[in-house]
Design a protein around this motif. Structure first.
Motif, PDB file in Angstrom:
ATOM      1  N   LEU A 176     -25.697   8.956  17.807  1.00 23.44           N
ATOM      2  CA  LEU A 176     -24.580   9.293  18.673  1.00 23.44           C
ATOM      3  C   LEU A 176     -23.372   9.583  17.789  1.00 23.44           C
ATOM      4  O   LEU A 176     -22.867   8.684  17.126  1.00 23.44           O
ATOM      5  CB  LEU A 176     -24.296   8.116  19.604  1.00 23.44           C
ATOM      6  CG  LEU A 176     -23.139   8.255  20.578  1.00 23.44           C
ATOM      7  CD1 LEU A 176     -23.395   9.388  21.557  1.00 23.44           C
ATOM      8  CD2 LEU A 176     -22.922   6.961  21.349  1.00 23.44           C
ATOM      9  N   VAL A 177     -22.954  10.829  17.770  1.00 22.07           N
ATOM     10  CA  VAL A 177     -21.802  11.195  16.945  1.00 22.07           C
ATOM     11  C   VAL A 177     -20.572  11.236  17.841  1.00 22.07           C
ATOM     12  O   VAL A 177     -20.587  11.874  18.893  1.00 22.07           O
ATOM     13  CB  VAL A 177     -22.045  12.549  16.249  1.00 22.07           C
ATOM     14  CG1 VAL A 177     -20.842  12.942  15.405  1.00 22.07           C
ATOM     15  CG2 VAL A 177     -23.293  12.473  15.376  1.00 22.07           C
ATOM     16  N   PHE A 253     -15.617  16.170  13.315  1.00 23.34           N
ATOM     17  CA  PHE A 253     -16.334  16.079  14.593  1.00 23.34           C
ATOM     18  C   PHE A 253     -16.500  17.469  15.201  1.00 23.34           C
ATOM     19  O   PHE A 253     -17.580  17.822  15.681  1.00 23.34           O
ATOM     20  CB  PHE A 253     -15.605  15.149  15.561  1.00 23.34           C
ATOM     21  CG  PHE A 253     -16.274  15.027  16.895  1.00 23.34           C
ATOM     22  CD1 PHE A 253     -17.476  14.343  17.022  1.00 23.34           C
ATOM     23  CD2 PHE A 253     -15.726  15.619  18.030  1.00 23.34           C
ATOM     24  CE1 PHE A 253     -18.117  14.241  18.252  1.00 23.34           C
ATOM     25  CE2 PHE A 253     -16.359  15.524  19.261  1.00 23.34           C
ATOM     26  CZ  PHE A 253     -17.556  14.832  19.374  1.00 23.34           C
ATOM     27  N   ASN A 254     -15.425  18.265  15.172  1.00 24.46           N
ATOM     28  CA  ASN A 254     -15.515  19.615  15.738  1.00 24.46           C
ATOM     29  C   ASN A 254     -16.493  20.488  14.969  1.00 24.46           C
ATOM     30  O   ASN A 254     -17.230  21.270  15.561  1.00 24.46           O
ATOM     31  CB  ASN A 254     -14.132  20.267  15.803  1.00 24.46           C
ATOM     32  CG  ASN A 254     -13.351  19.733  16.995  1.00 24.46           C
ATOM     33  OD1 ASN A 254     -13.933  19.299  17.989  1.00 24.46           O
ATOM     34  ND2 ASN A 254     -12.038  19.732  16.883  1.00 24.46           N
ATOM     35  N   ASP A 255     -16.512  20.337  13.645  1.00 27.14           N
ATOM     36  CA  ASP A 255     -17.496  21.084  12.848  1.00 27.14           C
ATOM     37  C   ASP A 255     -18.908  20.705  13.271  1.00 27.14           C
ATOM     38  O   ASP A 255     -19.778  21.559  13.427  1.00 27.14           O
ATOM     39  CB  ASP A 255     -17.345  20.759  11.350  1.00 27.14           C
ATOM     40  CG  ASP A 255     -16.081  21.372  10.777  1.00 27.14           C
ATOM     41  OD1 ASP A 255     -15.453  22.191  11.484  1.00 27.14           O
ATOM     42  OD2 ASP A 255     -15.716  21.024   9.635  1.00 27.14           O
ATOM     43  N   TRP A 256     -19.102  19.408  13.455  1.00 30.57           N
ATOM     44  CA  TRP A 256     -20.420  18.930  13.864  1.00 30.57           C
ATOM     45  C   TRP A 256     -20.816  19.512  15.221  1.00 30.57           C
ATOM     46  O   TRP A 256     -21.928  19.991  15.416  1.00 30.57           O
ATOM     47  CB  TRP A 256     -20.432  17.397  13.918  1.00 30.57           C
ATOM     48  CG  TRP A 256     -21.725  16.841  14.432  1.00 30.57           C
ATOM     49  CD1 TRP A 256     -22.874  16.641  13.732  1.00 30.57           C
ATOM     50  CD2 TRP A 256     -22.014  16.436  15.784  1.00 30.57           C
ATOM     51  NE1 TRP A 256     -23.854  16.146  14.547  1.00 30.57           N
ATOM     52  CE2 TRP A 256     -23.351  16.011  15.806  1.00 30.57           C
ATOM     53  CE3 TRP A 256     -21.268  16.393  16.955  1.00 30.57           C
ATOM     54  CZ2 TRP A 256     -23.958  15.541  16.976  1.00 30.57           C
ATOM     55  CZ3 TRP A 256     -21.865  15.939  18.122  1.00 30.57           C
ATOM     56  CH2 TRP A 256     -23.199  15.516  18.119  1.00 30.57           C
ATOM     57  N   LEU A 261     -24.013  22.962  18.798  1.00 30.55           N
ATOM     58  CA  LEU A 261     -24.076  23.868  19.944  1.00 30.55           C
ATOM     59  C   LEU A 261     -24.897  25.123  19.634  1.00 30.55           C
ATOM     60  O   LEU A 261     -25.328  25.824  20.533  1.00 30.55           O
ATOM     61  CB  LEU A 261     -22.654  24.238  20.401  1.00 30.55           C
ATOM     62  CG  LEU A 261     -21.904  23.067  21.056  1.00 30.55           C
ATOM     63  CD1 LEU A 261     -20.426  23.382  21.246  1.00 30.55           C
ATOM     64  CD2 LEU A 261     -22.534  22.697  22.397  1.00 30.55           C
ATOM     65  N   GLN A 262     -25.094  25.386  18.355  1.00 32.22           N
ATOM     66  CA  GLN A 262     -25.946  26.519  17.971  1.00 32.22           C
ATOM     67  C   GLN A 262     -27.389  26.237  18.383  1.00 32.22           C
ATOM     68  O   GLN A 262     -27.822  25.090  18.417  1.00 32.22           O
ATOM     69  CB  GLN A 262     -25.965  26.693  16.441  1.00 32.22           C
ATOM     70  CG  GLN A 262     -24.618  26.760  15.770  1.00 32.22           C
ATOM     71  CD  GLN A 262     -23.918  28.060  16.046  1.00 32.22           C
ATOM     72  OE1 GLN A 262     -24.571  29.094  16.074  1.00 32.22           O
ATOM     73  NE2 GLN A 262     -22.631  28.003  16.285  1.00 32.22           N
TER      74      GLN A 262
END
Ligand code: HEC
Ligand SMILES: [Cu+2]
Length: 416
Positions: A176-177, A253-256, A261-262
């Motif tokens: 869980l990130v 977090f946003n990078d992750w 989402l890809q």
């Protein structure tokens, strides 16, 4: 002197044992701080902190009671002990029945102790129940679902696509990130029996009960890697039903999220691939059941290991990955696992779209590396007794050659 010698040997053995114990624990700071992966005494978030504070209040109140009661008991035992032979056979002294002062004092004292405990208890119940109103707008919502014996996480606010037309919440498993410093509201659900969601350093446990919509909230104060565990007995592999929480700063977090989402990654063949020598995979050595699957290097800095996992590995073999991708379909893996964008829409097992970017597999039991991945797909039942994938192997008559395993491992590792 001679008579003393045997005793001397015994005493020196005892002294040696004590020294050993002192040195074993003495240098281990974590032992004295009561810290560890799943310690509730050294915590990293406000919810767990509130629960720890309450525990400490209770410890102090009960310690005071223990000292008073223990003191009176010790005093009475000492003062009224039998001193002479005659004392031992004497008639018991006259027995008192009730002393209003003592009784009222005890009632008053007990009420006071309960009030001292009740005030912070009520405060903690209110605080830990749900995200505080002031922070509601900033809260991040996730649904965690327990399966025998792994966890599925659904990011309700993040929409992932399979193709341009189909949007679903982002789904991951077992890791869980979360963003640091934001309240995370977690809906807890189950598809089978009762499980319990517990990340000791971040929040107390809440049960995942069939047909009951429980929830909890937690917040991580700083970036970190936290250990979680199912805390309600749920069958054969309950003890190894674990998970991890990775807390990241907002940018990371946003990078992750962008990466998650890809759809699944494809490895582009390079011109040289065709005549490159195939990697030589060591034949699978035999693992003992329950043999630990986590290396020391990983234990020392798990967050750094996690970060390392996010990038594709060097020297990927596009052809081998392509073979693995095909085997993933022909060997029935697709019937239980989803790989978004590739074949595979099964939901009986964890989503594997980005499994290569996770640090652990088999619900936090094994480190996600070449050796352990192979160990898992070779014989999942030997690692986790009774698990559903092992049953799937039997039902679907799945058999893998060493070459199949190597290709599947290369494919799984390419799914960053
Ligand atoms: C019958 C359904 C089923 C089939 C078929 C199946 N799996 Fe699984 N798989 C599962 C389940 C269930 C789990 C979770 C097991 C657990 O941790 O208790 C799992 C776990 C995994 C994991 C670990 C994922 C994680 O994040 O922990 C990998 C990797 C994996 N499977 C790969 C494969 C491959 C490769 C195949 C085909 C050779 C395959 N599976 C076939 C059901 C299945
Ligand atoms: Cu469980």
């Amino acid at each position: 002197m001679l008579k003393l010698l045997p005793n001397f040997a015994r005493w020196s053995r005892a002294a040696a044992a004590l020294t050993c114990m002192a040195t074993l624990t003495g240098c281990d700071l974590n032992f004295w701080r009561m810290d560890g992966h799943q310690s509730t005494m050294v915590v990293e978030g406000p919810v767990a902190q509130e629960q720890l504070n309450l525990f400490i209040v209770t410890v102090w109140v009960t310690l005071v009671i223990f000292i008073i009661v223990g003191g009176v008991f010790a005093y009475a035992t000492w003062k009224f002990r039998a001193r002479t032979e005659a004392d031992e056979h004497a008639e018991p002294p006259p027995q008192g029945h009730g002393n209003p002062l003592v009784e009222l004092g005890l009632i008053g004292g007990s009420v006071l102790a309960l009030v001292i405990i009740a005030i912070p208890t009520l405060k903690a119940i209110w605080f830990t129940y749900d995200v505080p109103a002031a922070e509601k707008a900033n809260a991040y919502e996730i649904t965690a679902t327990g399966y025998q014996w792994w966890f599925r996480f659904e990011y309700l606010t993040e929409q992932a696509t399979v193709d341009a037309s189909v949007k679903t919440p982002l789904v991951t498993s077992n890791e869980l990130v979360i963003p640091v410093g934001r309240p995370i509201r977690i809906n807890v659900r189950t598809v089978d029996v009762i499980h319990s969601f517990w990340v000791p350093k971040l929040a107390g446990k809440v049960d995942m009960i069939p047909n009951r919509a429980n929830f909890l909230w937690l917040k991580a104060d700083k970036p970190g890697y936290y250990w979680g565990q199912c805390a309600e007995y749920c069958g054969d592999s309950h003890a190894v039903m674990r998970f991890r929480v990775v807390a990241l700063g907002p940018r990371e977090f946003n990078d992750w999220l962008d990466q998650q989402l890809q759809t699944a990654r494809n490895v582009a063949p390079r011109p040289a691939d065709a005549n490159r020598p195939r990697p030589q995979f060591a034949s699978l050595r035999s693992f003992r059941t329950n043999e630990t699957g986590i290396t020391e290097r990983f234990e020392v800095d798990p967050l750094a290991s996690w970060q390392q996992k996010q990038a594709p590995e060097k020297g990927e073999d596009a052809e081998l990955v392509a073979t693995g991708k095909q085997l993933f379909s022909t060997k029935a893996c697709i019937s239980c696992h989803t790989v978004r964008g590739h074949a595979g829409a099964g939901v009986a097992g964890p989503d594997l779209t980005h499994v290569g970017a996770r640090t652990t597999i088999a619900a936090g039991l094994l480190e996600n590396n070449h050796e352990q991945l192979q160990r898992w797909i070779h014989n999942p039942g030997a690692v986790k007794p009774g698990n559903k994938m092992a049953k799937g192997y039997v039902d679907n008559k799945i058999t893998l050659t060493a070459a199949d395993e190597a290709a599947l491992v290369a494919y799984l590792e390419s799914l960053k």
